[in-house]
Design an enzyme around this catalytic site. Structure first.
Site, PDB file in Angstrom:
ATOM      1  N   GLN A  27      19.672  15.199  -1.915  1.00 11.71           N
ATOM      2  CA  GLN A  27      20.929  14.353  -1.256  1.00 11.71           C
ATOM      3  C   GLN A  27      22.912  13.659  -1.499  1.00 11.71           C
ATOM      4  O   GLN A  27      23.003  13.390  -0.757  1.00 11.71           O
ATOM      5  CB  GLN A  27      19.668  13.191  -0.274  1.00 11.71           C
ATOM      6  CG  GLN A  27      19.165  14.403   0.356  1.00 11.71           C
ATOM      7  CD  GLN A  27      17.870  12.839   0.357  1.00 11.71           C
ATOM      8  OE1 GLN A  27      17.015  12.777  -0.230  1.00 11.71           O
ATOM      9  NE2 GLN A  27      17.297  13.019   1.834  1.00 11.71           N
ATOM     10  N   TYR A  54      13.702  16.010 -12.148  1.00 15.56           N
ATOM     11  CA  TYR A  54      13.927  16.306 -11.162  1.00 15.56           C
ATOM     12  C   TYR A  54      15.351  17.601 -10.757  1.00 15.56           C
ATOM     13  O   TYR A  54      16.064  17.154 -11.787  1.00 15.56           O
ATOM     14  CB  TYR A  54      14.539  14.873 -11.141  1.00 15.56           C
ATOM     15  CG  TYR A  54      13.132  13.941 -11.359  1.00 15.56           C
ATOM     16  CD1 TYR A  54      12.562  14.227 -10.960  1.00 15.56           C
ATOM     17  CD2 TYR A  54      13.340  12.531 -11.611  1.00 15.56           C
ATOM     18  CE1 TYR A  54      10.966  13.190 -11.544  1.00 15.56           C
ATOM     19  CE2 TYR A  54      13.466  11.432 -11.586  1.00 15.56           C
ATOM     20  CZ  TYR A  54      11.286  11.990 -11.112  1.00 15.56           C
ATOM     21  OH  TYR A  54      10.667  11.119 -11.325  1.00 15.56           O
ATOM     22  N   SER A 158       3.636   8.301 -17.894  1.00 12.97           N
ATOM     23  CA  SER A 158       3.759   8.243 -16.526  1.00 12.97           C
ATOM     24  C   SER A 158       2.414   8.821 -16.730  1.00 12.97           C
ATOM     25  O   SER A 158       1.877  10.250 -16.422  1.00 12.97           O
ATOM     26  CB  SER A 158       4.413   8.670 -15.973  1.00 12.97           C
ATOM     27  OG  SER A 158       4.573   8.540 -14.385  1.00 12.97           O
ATOM     28  N   SER A 214       6.978   5.374  -6.155  1.00 10.67           N
ATOM     29  CA  SER A 214       6.716   5.281  -4.984  1.00 10.67           C
ATOM     30  C   SER A 214       6.330   3.398  -4.005  1.00 10.67           C
ATOM     31  O   SER A 214       4.975   3.707  -3.900  1.00 10.67           O
ATOM     32  CB  SER A 214       5.586   6.586  -4.563  1.00 10.67           C
ATOM     33  OG  SER A 214       5.477   6.294  -3.586  1.00 10.67           O
ATOM     34  N   LEU A 216       6.833   2.285  -1.687  1.00  7.69           N
ATOM     35  CA  LEU A 216       6.899   2.310   0.145  1.00  7.69           C
ATOM     36  C   LEU A 216       5.541   3.809   0.508  1.00  7.69           C
ATOM     37  O   LEU A 216       6.120   4.131   1.934  1.00  7.69           O
ATOM     38  CB  LEU A 216       8.465   2.713   0.556  1.00  7.69           C
ATOM     39  CG  LEU A 216       9.411   1.825   0.515  1.00  7.69           C
ATOM     40  CD1 LEU A 216      10.905   1.651   0.798  1.00  7.69           C
ATOM     41  CD2 LEU A 216       8.876   0.340   0.883  1.00  7.69           C
ATOM     42  N   GLN A 296      20.529   2.368   2.865  1.00  7.24           N
ATOM     43  CA  GLN A 296      19.077   1.562   2.262  1.00  7.24           C
ATOM     44  C   GLN A 296      18.853   1.523   0.904  1.00  7.24           C
ATOM     45  O   GLN A 296      18.076   1.214   1.054  1.00  7.24           O
ATOM     46  CB  GLN A 296      18.637   3.395   2.064  1.00  7.24           C
ATOM     47  CG  GLN A 296      17.356   3.632   1.926  1.00  7.24           C
ATOM     48  CD  GLN A 296      16.894   5.236   1.988  1.00  7.24           C
ATOM     49  OE1 GLN A 296      17.874   5.990   1.486  1.00  7.24           O
ATOM     50  NE2 GLN A 296      15.362   5.168   2.574  1.00  7.24           N
TER      51      GLN A 296
END
Length: 327
Positions: A27, A54, A158, A214, A216, A296
């Site tokens: 994006q 990614y 992680s 994360s 949210l 955002q």
């Protein structure tokens, strides 16, 4: 923006940081990355998170190109990457290129990431998942060697188990190697077990720092999924279809709706409330946020103003709503 030590390490990171998962190269192109990273930096963000996997390495390329354009002094920011999944198949035998933490893979993976970033070193490097097929001793030696060689400054894990993190730390201690200093777990109002219970002893025992992701719950805690999945949301992306069930969970969306008046009383959105809640945990060094636009991003970073407003009474009200639904 406040700054916190990375566990017991001397490095200080902004309490809110910016990550690139999903967005960069999907994006967000280089120009958009420059705009957003500049806005984050102007707000005090000094840590930018990434990973080899990614966008199949393209996220590192986008962030690296953005850093080159921004031209910041290298001491003014920290950047990370993570290793395990490997890059998309390029033909040939892939057994030592994917889903591994063996020495052969790791020592070549760091060189590939440095090339894509266009940097001489990375500040933080992570083992992106645990590898049951490689002895932890081998992984610890390889990660420590990255630091010794100056290709990375700190290493960590992680989504590892507490037992494996402790085992890695003990091996490093025994052999006088560079120890893992941070873990990057998922942590939000509906996902608490690992951070609040499983890792509890590690904070005092080994000084573990957390760079959580994360906050949210992939957007659930923004409230935008209460009536389904909007066409322009992350949940609508084809490669994010695995999130559909979680994002449309009726009980959790009802809980998010109950958070709205609490957030409103604090002059915040539910998203800002959720991010601030994660940052309120004293064991969290930084909360990695994501964004696909400057608006955002700026909205998310306003959560820094809400952290101090989370009094014990407010936290109790939040827990009464969300804790029963957390795993």
């Amino acid at each position: 923006m406040q700054y916190r030590r990375l566990g017991r390490a001397g490095l200080q990171v902004s309490e809110l940081s910016l990550g690139s998962w999903v967005t960069y190269a999907n994006q967000v192109d280089v120009n958009a990355a420059v705009e957003m990273m500049a806005a984050a930096y102007d707000a005090g963000v000094n840590f930018f998170d990434n990973a080899e996997a990614y966008a199949g390495g393209k996220s590192e390329e986008v962030m690296g190109a953005a850093l080159k354009k921004l031209g910041w002094a290298r001491l003014n920011y920290s950047v990370s990457t993570k290793f395990f999944w490997g890059l998309p198949d390029a033909g040939g035998i892939t057994v030592n290129r994917k889903n591994t933490l063996n020495r052969k893979y790791l020592m070549q993976a760091i060189d590939g990431s440095l090339q894509r970033f266009g940097l001489e070193h990375l500040d933080l490097v992570y083992c992106h998942r645990g590898d049951p097929n490689t002895p932890i001793e081998e992984t610890v030696h390889a990660m420590s060697d990255m630091v010794t060689q100056g290709k990375a400054l700190y290493w960590g894990t992680s989504e590892w188990t507490a037992a494996d993190i402790r085992a890695a730390w003990d091996i490093a201690e025994r052999h006088h190697l560079h120890k893992p200093v941070m873990e990057q777990p998922q942590y939000h109002l509906f996902h608490r077990e690992k951070v609040e219970k499983e890792f509890a002893r590690l904070y005092d025992d080994i000084g573990l720092g957390l760079t959580t992701w994360s906050p949210l719950a992939s957007g659930l805690l923004t409230g935008k999924y209460k009536s389904g999945i909007p066409a322009d949301s992350r949940g609508a992306m084809q490669n994010m279809s695995f999130l559909h069930d979680a994002l449309t969970d009726q009980a959790k969306n009802a809980a998010v709706a109950k958070l709205e008046p609490i957030a409103r009383d604090l002059g915040a959105t539910t998203a800002q409330l959720a991010i601030a809640w994660v940052a309120k945990n004293p064991h969290v060094s930084t909360v990695i946020t994501g964004a696909s636009s400057v608006k955002q991003l700026k909205d998310n970073l306003k959560a820094a103003e809400i952290i101090a407003k989370l009094t014990p009474d407010v936290l109790k009200r939040i827990d009464e709503i969300t804790a029963p639904l957390a795993d």
